[in-house]
Design a protein around this motif. Structure first.
Motif, short mmCIF file in Angstrom:
data_model
loop_
_atom_site.label_atom_id
_atom_site.label_comp_id
_atom_site.label_asym_id
_atom_site.label_seq_id
_atom_site.Cartn_x
_atom_site.Cartn_y
_atom_site.Cartn_z
N VAL A 124 3.77 -6.31 1.63
CA VAL A 124 3.06 -7.34 1.99
C VAL A 124 3.78 -7.99 3.34
CG1 VAL A 124 2.45 -9.79 1.62
CG2 VAL A 124 2.07 -7.94 -0.23
N LEU A 125 5.12 -8.12 3.28
CA LEU A 125 5.89 -8.55 4.46
C LEU A 125 5.71 -7.59 5.62
CD1 LEU A 125 7.43 -10.72 5.62
CD2 LEU A 125 9.52 -9.88 4.41
N SER A 126 5.87 -6.41 5.18
CA SER A 126 5.75 -5.15 6.23
C SER A 126 4.34 -5.21 7.12
CB SER A 126 5.89 -3.75 5.64
OG SER A 126 7.11 -3.59 5.03
N TRP A 127 3.52 -5.51 6.31
CA TRP A 127 2.13 -5.80 6.75
C TRP A 127 2.14 -7.18 7.70
CZ3 TRP A 127 -1.66 -9.36 5.35
CH2 TRP A 127 -2.87 -9.30 6.10
N VAL A 128 2.64 -8.05 7.30
CA VAL A 128 2.68 -9.17 7.93
C VAL A 128 3.32 -9.35 9.38
CG1 VAL A 128 3.50 -11.77 7.68
CG2 VAL A 128 2.52 -10.70 5.88
N LEU A 129 4.80 -8.56 9.26
CA LEU A 129 5.36 -8.29 10.35
C LEU A 129 4.92 -7.55 11.43
CD1 LEU A 129 9.10 -7.99 8.62
CD2 LEU A 129 8.28 -9.96 10.09
N SER A 130 4.17 -6.24 11.06
CA SER A 130 3.69 -5.41 12.10
C SER A 130 2.23 -5.86 12.41
CB SER A 130 3.68 -4.01 11.36
OG SER A 130 2.82 -4.06 10.20
N ALA A 131 1.48 -6.49 11.28
CA ALA A 131 0.02 -6.70 11.70
C ALA A 131 -0.74 -5.25 11.73
CB ALA A 131 -0.18 -7.40 13.01
N ASP A 132 -0.19 -4.33 11.15
CA ASP A 132 -0.69 -3.04 11.12
C ASP A 132 -1.18 -2.71 9.50
OD1 ASP A 132 -0.89 -0.07 10.99
OD2 ASP A 132 -0.07 -0.17 13.08
N LEU A 133 -2.28 -2.38 9.36
CA LEU A 133 -2.48 -1.88 7.92
C LEU A 133 -1.68 -0.52 7.62
CD1 LEU A 133 -4.44 -2.34 5.48
CD2 LEU A 133 -6.08 -1.04 6.45
N TYR A 134 -1.79 0.19 8.50
CA TYR A 134 -1.19 1.71 8.17
C TYR A 134 0.27 1.60 7.78
CZ TYR A 134 -5.46 3.73 9.65
OH TYR A 134 -6.66 4.12 9.85
N VAL A 135 1.03 0.61 8.61
CA VAL A 135 2.34 0.17 8.04
C VAL A 135 2.32 -0.43 6.57
CG1 VAL A 135 4.22 -1.25 8.69
CG2 VAL A 135 3.14 0.12 10.47
N GLY A 136 1.31 -1.07 6.43
CA GLY A 136 1.55 -1.82 5.13
C GLY A 136 1.19 -0.77 3.98
N ILE A 137 0.67 0.34 4.43
CA ILE A 137 0.34 1.44 3.34
C ILE A 137 1.59 2.09 3.14
CG2 ILE A 137 -0.93 3.57 2.97
CD1 ILE A 137 -3.49 2.03 4.35
N TYR A 138 2.34 2.51 4.30
CA TYR A 138 3.54 3.15 4.29
C TYR A 138 4.51 2.51 3.47
CZ TYR A 138 8.18 3.70 5.85
OH TYR A 138 9.66 3.81 5.70
N ALA A 139 4.56 1.00 3.53
CA ALA A 139 5.56 0.25 3.06
C ALA A 139 5.31 0.14 1.48
CB ALA A 139 5.81 -1.32 3.70
#
Length: 216
Positions: A124-139
């Motif tokens: 969740v925080l990874s997605w918030v920081l990056s504003a990137d859905l794919y980063v959230g999925i990776y995280a």
């Protein structure tokens, strides 16, 4: 074991640390190009070789695989960000298998709670920081790796903490991508946190596994 043991029996570990230090001080150097990419991969690559010598059994092979994939990811990130991310995701999945095979028999309530928090908060925080859905999925794989490491039987303040340092390093990278300006922290801290985490994981797992070998 004599003080010389680190040099005599762990040369790959020393080479990995030397390569990581060299990359940290040279990453913005004009030499650039292929040399720096190879130097970057050598840091964790040598940790993988160290683990191949020091970590026995199938669990040792899983550790080697996770580290080797991370080394490839370090190099791939310099050329293809998405490929590097995919390799890191694969590395986390291998690490999760390793940690789940070595779950702590009776984790405390606080250990269980922190594991659950990491599983949810990291993506969740990874997605918030990056504003990137794919980063959230990776995280999701990143959070699973950290949660599994913390609740494994390996030393929490080496392997568990090492996994947390890995997470923080990634968060600093994600901060570069999104709306939050964390400069100059990413340039200063990403590599030291990441490598320290990998070093703690590699040595913590390898020494635990090796310590369980029958005495000769």
């Amino acid at each position: 074991m004599p003080k010389r043991a680190l040099v005599e029996h762990r040369p790959w570990l020393l080479l990995g640390i030397a390569a990581a230090l060299a990359y940290y001080f040279l990453w913005n150097n004009p030499i650039g190009g292929t040399y720096l990419i190879l130097l970057k991969g050598a840091g964790v690559g040598f940790l993988a070789i160290y683990a191949a010598y020091r970590a026995p059994g199938f669990d040792g092979k899983l550790l080697v695989g996770a580290l080797a994939l991370s080394a490839l990811a370090d190099m791939a990130l310099e050329l293809w960000f998405q490929v590097g991310g995919a390799l890191f995701a694969a590395s986390h999945i291998v690490a999760v298998v390793l940690y789940m095979r070595n779950r702590r028999e009776q984790p405390t309530l606080s250990q269980k709670l922190l594991g659950a928090v990491l599983l949810v908060v990291v993506p969740v925080l990874s997605w918030v920081l990056s504003a990137d859905l794919y980063v959230g999925i990776y995280a999701i794989t990143l959070g699973a790796m950290a949660a599994a490491a913390w609740t494994s039987r390996f030393p929490r303040y080496r392997v568990g903490l090492g996994a947390l340092l890995f997470v923080v390093s990634d968060w600093l990278i994600f901060g570069r991508m999104g709306p939050y300006d964390l400069a100059p922290l990413p340039d200063i801290l990403v590599w030291p946190l990441y490598y320290a985490g990998q070093l703690m994981i590699a040595t913590g797992v390898a020494q635990t596994l090796r310590g369980e070998l029958p005495a000769r």
